[in-house]
Design a protein around this motif. Structure first.
Motif, short mmCIF file in Angstrom:
data_model
loop_
_atom_site.label_atom_id
_atom_site.label_comp_id
_atom_site.label_asym_id
_atom_site.label_seq_id
_atom_site.Cartn_x
_atom_site.Cartn_y
_atom_site.Cartn_z
N THR A 100 5.96 12.17 4.04
CA THR A 100 6.93 11.62 4.86
C THR A 100 6.84 12.14 6.40
OG1 THR A 100 8.41 11.55 2.89
CG2 THR A 100 9.38 11.35 5.05
N GLU A 101 7.11 11.21 7.18
CA GLU A 101 7.16 11.31 8.73
C GLU A 101 8.22 11.03 9.40
OE1 GLU A 101 4.67 9.58 12.48
OE2 GLU A 101 3.49 10.03 10.66
N VAL A 102 8.84 11.72 10.16
CA VAL A 102 10.11 11.66 11.07
C VAL A 102 9.84 11.71 12.36
CG1 VAL A 102 12.52 12.50 11.48
CG2 VAL A 102 11.60 12.77 8.94
N ARG A 103 10.46 10.81 13.14
CA ARG A 103 10.21 10.75 14.55
C ARG A 103 11.64 10.40 15.37
NH1 ARG A 103 6.82 6.83 14.58
NH2 ARG A 103 8.16 5.20 15.25
N ARG A 158 3.80 7.31 4.14
CA ARG A 158 2.42 6.77 3.81
C ARG A 158 1.44 7.83 2.96
NH1 ARG A 158 -0.85 2.57 6.44
NH2 ARG A 158 0.74 2.48 8.12
N GLY A 159 0.98 7.36 1.84
CA GLY A 159 0.24 8.28 1.32
C GLY A 159 1.03 9.36 0.47
N ASP A 177 0.62 -1.33 -0.10
CA ASP A 177 -0.14 0.09 0.19
C ASP A 177 0.85 1.19 -0.04
OD1 ASP A 177 1.05 -0.45 2.48
OD2 ASP A 177 -0.87 0.05 3.59
N GLY A 178 2.15 0.99 -0.19
CA GLY A 178 3.04 2.28 -0.02
C GLY A 178 3.48 2.68 1.08
N HIS A 179 3.13 1.97 2.23
CA HIS A 179 3.71 2.04 3.60
C HIS A 179 5.18 1.72 3.51
CE1 HIS A 179 3.68 1.40 8.15
NE2 HIS A 179 4.41 2.57 7.90
N GLN A 180 6.14 2.65 3.84
CA GLN A 180 7.49 2.33 4.25
C GLN A 180 8.00 2.84 5.58
OE1 GLN A 180 9.51 3.89 0.89
NE2 GLN A 180 8.42 2.55 -0.60
#
Length: 782
Positions: A589-592, A585-586, A562-565
């Motif tokens: 980009t998300e950074v934590r 996702r979607g 589903d494109g989630h990495q």
């Protein structure tokens, strides 16, 4: 006339002899205790003894009597034998055991070897009890006062969105009389208090006090609620080795001293020696559920007895006479995690469980919340062939709902062949209890699960139905798993929603492969309906590395159809745990990033380490920097410039093995022990010291008086030191732990004939000159 006179004289002499014997017997009998009958003296023998074919040490003195054979009771008691049918006789004031020809005893005297041959059944020996129950833990380290702070902070940034920062804080104080702590949650909207409480344990009485925010005990039919107030109750976890449920007791017997091996489900759990006679084995540690115990008794002659005993152990039961009581009084917590100090109705509950027999445990519970009351009772009964049966009933009275009742029953079976669980609950419309109203609670709940495992594979079927109240549901599930050797493990799940307007069917497949002790890889395939009812298929693959218990790196890499990495990593260091992740996702980009750890003030200094989850300790290695410290053989810290390290995860009321790496110490350092075992209290602070002594070192060559060098392998020990040093080729040796000035050294070795040889020599150590190792030259050992 001469013959009658001679006959009369002999008759008179016989009468006088008989009279003398009667008088002597009367006097002797007057000195004997009335509880032990008197026997006449007979022939005294000195005999060797062979019991059940095994020769015994020493010789026995025995007396041959017309009734049998009398043996001093002391010899009899030394062999732990029961008294025979002949009982005890007293001969010249000393108690003797009388062996007769009657009863189960078989004995004879081998006249040629003057040996008493005894054949005794196992029941003729005194029984013994083998106790395996663990003792109550004893805290070996005194608790210190230590304020501390735990933190777990995280920053998260999303493409096109705001940056969020959250933190969880715990501020507390550890001390000899318990621990005080308060947790806070920090968000963008402000700070929210979660829990504040003071707690004190009493491991000897298995009780715990808590003042402040707590979670109530639910019992068999209640609900666990958050509240603020006072809590007191029994806590069996305060003694980790204490087993509250009944365990099987084994009985056996041995006619000779034997070895005892006990196997539980073909796994050896005990090996011991038992003397001759019957024995009871109590508190045998077994796996809960149904199983089999195999007892193997092998005597000195090689004869073997094998006894198989089925058992069923249920952790839901209590030992006969054991009691567990819990009391909760306070005010219900509302909006937990959202509001800091919002408390509602008064809450009070009392729950008691008591073991009546080894197969029956009863419980009663009373609770009150506001103007709502409930009272109920229940119990657990063990049926070894099936499992543990349970039942409970309760009645309630509420201002708005009125009166109501509830019934519930269940079955739990855990076994190697097949297992099952059955839970049924039905309540009337008016039944209400603390934390749940009659309008929203489900009136009937049924949950059934059956599973079977064989040859590395297993299958399970479950069904859940809930009717009445605000939620109705019917779910059915089938799962299957199988080990495929070196190719890992595969599993499949089929889930069906049978309720009205259910979501349909979900099918999932997983494959997991262990690459080594830390690395693993896996693939998951899942097909399920989406929000619009259409079937979608999701495939995910991942590789991960679990961090070690000590210091090390862990990571996970995941990719889905589903494109989630996602790629995330965790580093466990000495002073904190750092984490970071990058996901997509979607198209966003998300950074934590995050950090977690703990700070404490102990023994006059501040320390930083990982989160303080259990007990903490300061390890002192006498000022040596860079010494690795281990906990249960895992390297967890290094000493700082002051020679101290900080440990944050000691297990309370359990034995913790804390050690140091001796190779990190200087050559002239001498330490009495490199590992200690400590038992701290839970959530406590302690100090662990490894005393390190220093001494100078030197090299030398040692000779005997005849000019021969001491042989290789001889040991040299400086007097006053616990360390020894070996001698090498040509009498060369290295000595440490030496004092400045005069030193005396003892040498010991075995000569070619195996005889012990010893000698001593002394020398004066010259003043130090830089870092050079002084060479003492050749020395004579006297």
């Amino acid at each position: 006339m001469s013959r009658p006179s001679r006959a009369a004289a002999e008759a008179l002499r016989a009468c006088l002899s008989c009279a003398g014997l009667l008088v002597a017997g009367s006097l002797a009998q007057a000195q004997v205790a009335p509880s032990i009958p008197q026997a006449a003296w007979g022939e005294t023998l000195l005999l060797a003894v062979r019991l059940n074919g095994v020769p015994q040490d020493g010789m026995w003195r025995a007396v041959r009597l017309p009734e049998g054979l009398a043996i001093p009771r002391q010899h009899w008691d030394d062999m732990h034998l029961r008294l025979p049918a002949g009982g005890v006789r007293r001969l010249e004031g000393e108690p003797h055991v009388l062996l007769s020809r009657e009863g189960d005893w078989r004995w004879r005297i081998d006249e040629a070897t003057q040996t008493l041959v005894l054949d005794a059944p196992a029941a003729a020996f005194l029984g013994q009890r083998l106790e395996l129950a663990a003792e109550a833990p004893r805290v070996t380290e005194p608790a210190l006062w230590a304020p501390f702070l735990n933190y777990d902070a995280q920053v998260q940034a999303r493409q096109g969105g705001p940056t969020a920062a959250d933190a969880l804080w715990e501020l507390g104080l550890l001390g000899p009389r318990g621990d005080l702590s308060s947790t806070q949650l920090s968000r963008r909207g402000g700070m929210t208090r979660l829990d504040t409480r003071w707690q004190r344990d009493d491991p000897q009485r298995l009780t715990r006090w808590r003042l402040g925010d707590s979670i109530s005990h639910a019992g068999s039919w209640g609900r666990a609620l958050r509240y603020g107030g006072v809590q007191w109750g029994t806590d069996f976890s305060l003694q980790p080795g204490f087993l509250s449920f009944p365990l099987p007791t084994l009985k056996g017997e041995a006619a000779l001293p034997s070895t005892l091996d006990v196997y539980v489900n073909n796994s050896q759990r005990l090996q011991s020696r038992v003397p001759a006679g019957p024995f009871d084995l109590n508190e045998l540690p077994v796996v809960t559920g149904q199983g089999e115990i195999r007892t193997v008794v092998k005597d000195l002659l090689g004869r073997e007895q094998v006894v198989r005993t089925p058992y069923y152990v249920s952790p839901a039961l209590l030992k006969p006479g054991l009691r567990a009581l819990s009391v909760d009084v306070g005010f219900e917590r509302e909006d937990y995690g959202l509001r800091s100090n919002r408390y509602g109705r008064l809450l009070a509950s009392v729950t008691e469980r008591r073991g009546l027999t080894e197969r029956l445990t009863a419980e009663w519970r009373a609770e009150a919340s506001g103007r709502q009351l409930a009272l109920g009772a229940g119990g657990w009964w063990l049926w070894p062939a099936l499992g543990t049966l349970s039942a409970a009933t309760a009645v309630s009275q509420a201002r708005q709902a009125g009166r109501g009742w509830m019934l519930q029953s269940g079955l739990d079976r855990q076994a190697q062949d097949w297992s099952c669980s059955l839970q049924w609950r039905h309540a009337s419309r008016g039944f209400s209890q603390a934390g749940q109203s009659s309008a929203t609670a489900a009136r009937e709940v049924l949950a059934v699960a059956v599973g079977r495992s064989w040859a590395g594979q297993g299958v399970g079927v479950s069904f859940t139905r809930q009717r009445g109240g605000s939620v109705e549901a019917r779910l059915a599930q089938v799962n299957y798993g199988r080990e495929i050797g070196r190719w890992g493990y595969v599993g499949a799940i089929l889930l069906r929603d049978l309720g009205r307007g259910g979501s349909g069917t979900t099918v999932a497949f997983s494959w997991t492969l262990a690459l080594d002790s830390q690395h693993s890889a896996g693939v998951n395939v899942q097909r399920q309906p989406d929000l619009q009812g259409r079937q979608t298929t999701l495939v995910q693959a991942q590789v991960q590395r679990n961090p070690a218990l000590g210091m090390g790196l862990g990571y996970q890499v995941l990719a889905g159809s589903d494109g989630h990495q996602l790629a995330q990593a965790t580093w466990q260091g000495e002073q904190s745990v750092l984490s970071g992740a990058v996901g997509r996702r979607g198209g966003l980009t998300e950074v934590r990033a995050g950090a977690a750890g703990g700070l404490a003030w102990v023994d006059g200094s501040a320390f930083a380490g990982r989160r303080i989850e259990g007990g903490l300790a300061v390890v002192d290695v006498g000022g040596h920097e860079g010494v690795r410290v281990t906990q249960d053989n895992q390297i967890v810290a290094r000493t700082d410039a002051q020679g101290r390290a900080f440990l944050t995860s000691l297990r309370g009321y359990q034995t913790n093995r804390v050690g140091i790496q001796a190779g990190d110490l200087p050559m002239d350092a001498e330490v009495q022990a490199v590992e200690v075992q400590i038992t701290p209290a839970a959530r406590s602070a302690a100090r662990i010291a490894f005393p390190v002594q220093h001494g100078r070192s030197a090299s030398l060559q040692v000779f005997e008086l005849n000019g021969e060098a001491l042989p290789p392998g001889a040991e040299l020990r400086p007097l006053g030191s616990s360390r020894s040093f070996p001698v090498g080729l040509g009498g060369r040796a290295y000595l440490g732990a030496l004092a400045q000035g005069r030193n005396e050294v003892a040498a010991a070795w075995l000569d070619a004939r195996g005889a012990q040889r010893q000698c001593r020599f002394d020398f004066t150590l010259p003043p130090p000159r830089g870092d050079d190792l002084p060479e003492l030259g050749a020395l004579i050992c006297h």
